[in-house]
Scaffold this active site. Structure first.
Site, PDB file in Angstrom:
ATOM      1  N   SER A 111       0.835  -1.200   0.000  1.00 39.39           N
ATOM      2  CA  SER A 111       0.000   0.000   0.000  1.00 39.39           C
ATOM      3  C   SER A 111       0.870   1.250   0.000  1.00 39.39           C
ATOM      4  O   SER A 111       1.996   1.240   0.515  1.00 39.39           O
ATOM      5  CB  SER A 111      -0.902   0.019   1.238  1.00 39.39           C
ATOM      6  OG  SER A 111      -1.583   1.250   1.367  1.00 39.39           O
ATOM      7  N   TYR A 137      -0.295  -0.062  10.758  1.00 41.74           N
ATOM      8  CA  TYR A 137      -0.672  -0.472   9.405  1.00 41.74           C
ATOM      9  C   TYR A 137       0.384  -0.029   8.393  1.00 41.74           C
ATOM     10  O   TYR A 137       0.819  -0.817   7.543  1.00 41.74           O
ATOM     11  CB  TYR A 137      -2.030   0.117   9.035  1.00 41.74           C
ATOM     12  CG  TYR A 137      -2.480  -0.264   7.649  1.00 41.74           C
ATOM     13  CD1 TYR A 137      -2.902  -1.561   7.372  1.00 41.74           C
ATOM     14  CD2 TYR A 137      -2.462   0.667   6.615  1.00 41.74           C
ATOM     15  CE1 TYR A 137      -3.305  -1.924   6.096  1.00 41.74           C
ATOM     16  CE2 TYR A 137      -2.861   0.316   5.335  1.00 41.74           C
ATOM     17  CZ  TYR A 137      -3.281  -0.984   5.079  1.00 41.74           C
ATOM     18  OH  TYR A 137      -3.658  -1.343   3.806  1.00 41.74           O
TER      19      TYR A 137
END
Length: 255
Positions: A111, A137
């Site tokens: 990501s 994350y």
């Protein structure tokens, strides 16, 4: 022929049936596993190896963001345990099968969130001293890229390629179970995010396109290679992360 992995048999079978309907004649096998559990990952790998004699493409996709620090059944911070160690362990358990197949590929969903962190915090990688959901994350997504690049280096000359990607801001239930923040992110996604079909395009491209045959150790977005952060290109950090991941998953230590 495709094998898909899910935690819930009903949802997994519905996903498999949607593919069968879209592609008549497709053979879709369903495997059940919680990819945050190392025991279940090992069971999944054994079941897969018993059923198949080859593996052409492995797509690592399972991941989540948790606003509150929790731990997996293995006692590991859940974001790191699922998002990174899940990829790491399953890939390594299936590595011999990938090597024995012809021109096989490993595709890992990372990501652009990796840009939220400056480096892997090896002194507090599980967030025991200080925890933030988005930081954890972002760090896990940085770990995905470091893992991919180190894997590509280790697979040089084997015919197996390893690439990773940013799927885009996708409208999904990714943040489900995270209270008000998760609800807000899903509402935001409903307005600004791309569809799940659009979000899958780069994964499918890396898994199947002849355009990337032989291409390895790259990070993609919108089906094009892009440059990640300098932290993602740190070979020393990548090697250190690999060693740590071996220790945390109980795999044999490699050179």
């Amino acid at each position: 022929r495709v094998g898909i992995v899910g935690r819930d048999v009903g949802r997994a079978e519905r996903s498999a049936n949607s593919v069968r309907e879209a592609v008549p004649g497709a053979v879709i096998d369903v495997f059940l596993a919680d990819l945050s559990s190392q025991a279940e990952i090992r069971k999944l790998a054994a079941e897969f190896q018993a059923k198949y004699d080859r593996l052409d493409v492995l797509v690592n996709n399972a991941g989540a963001m948790f606003t509150t620090r929790t731990e997996t059944v293995d006692g590991i911070e859940r974001t790191f345990g699922l998002n990174h160690l899940g990829y790491f362990l399953l890939t390594n358990l299936l590595l011999d099968m990938l090597k024995s197949s012809t021109a096989s590929r490993v595709v890992s969903v990372a990501s652009e969130a990796h840009r939220m962190v400056s480096k892997i915090d090896f002194d507090d990688i599980e967030g025991k001293k200080k925890y933030g959901g988005w930081h954890a994350y972002g760090q896990s997504k940085l770990a995905n890229i470091l893992f991919t690049f180190e894997l590509a280096r280790r697979l040089a000359g084997t015919g197996v390629t390893a690439n990773c990607l940013h799927p885009g801001f996708v409208a999904s239930n990714f943040t489900e179970g995270n209270g008000a923040m998760g609800w807000f992110m899903r509402r935001l996604a409903s307005v600004f995010a791309i569809s799940m079909e659009e979000g899958a395009k780069t994964s499918v491209f890396l898994a199947a396109s002849p355009e990337v045959e032989g291409v390895t150790g790259r990070y993609f977005a919108k089906e094009k290679p892009i440059r990640p952060t300098n932290a993602a290109l740190d070979e020393i950090a990548a090697a250190r992360l690999w060693k740590l991941s071996e220790a945390m998953t109980g795999l044999p230590v490699t050179a």
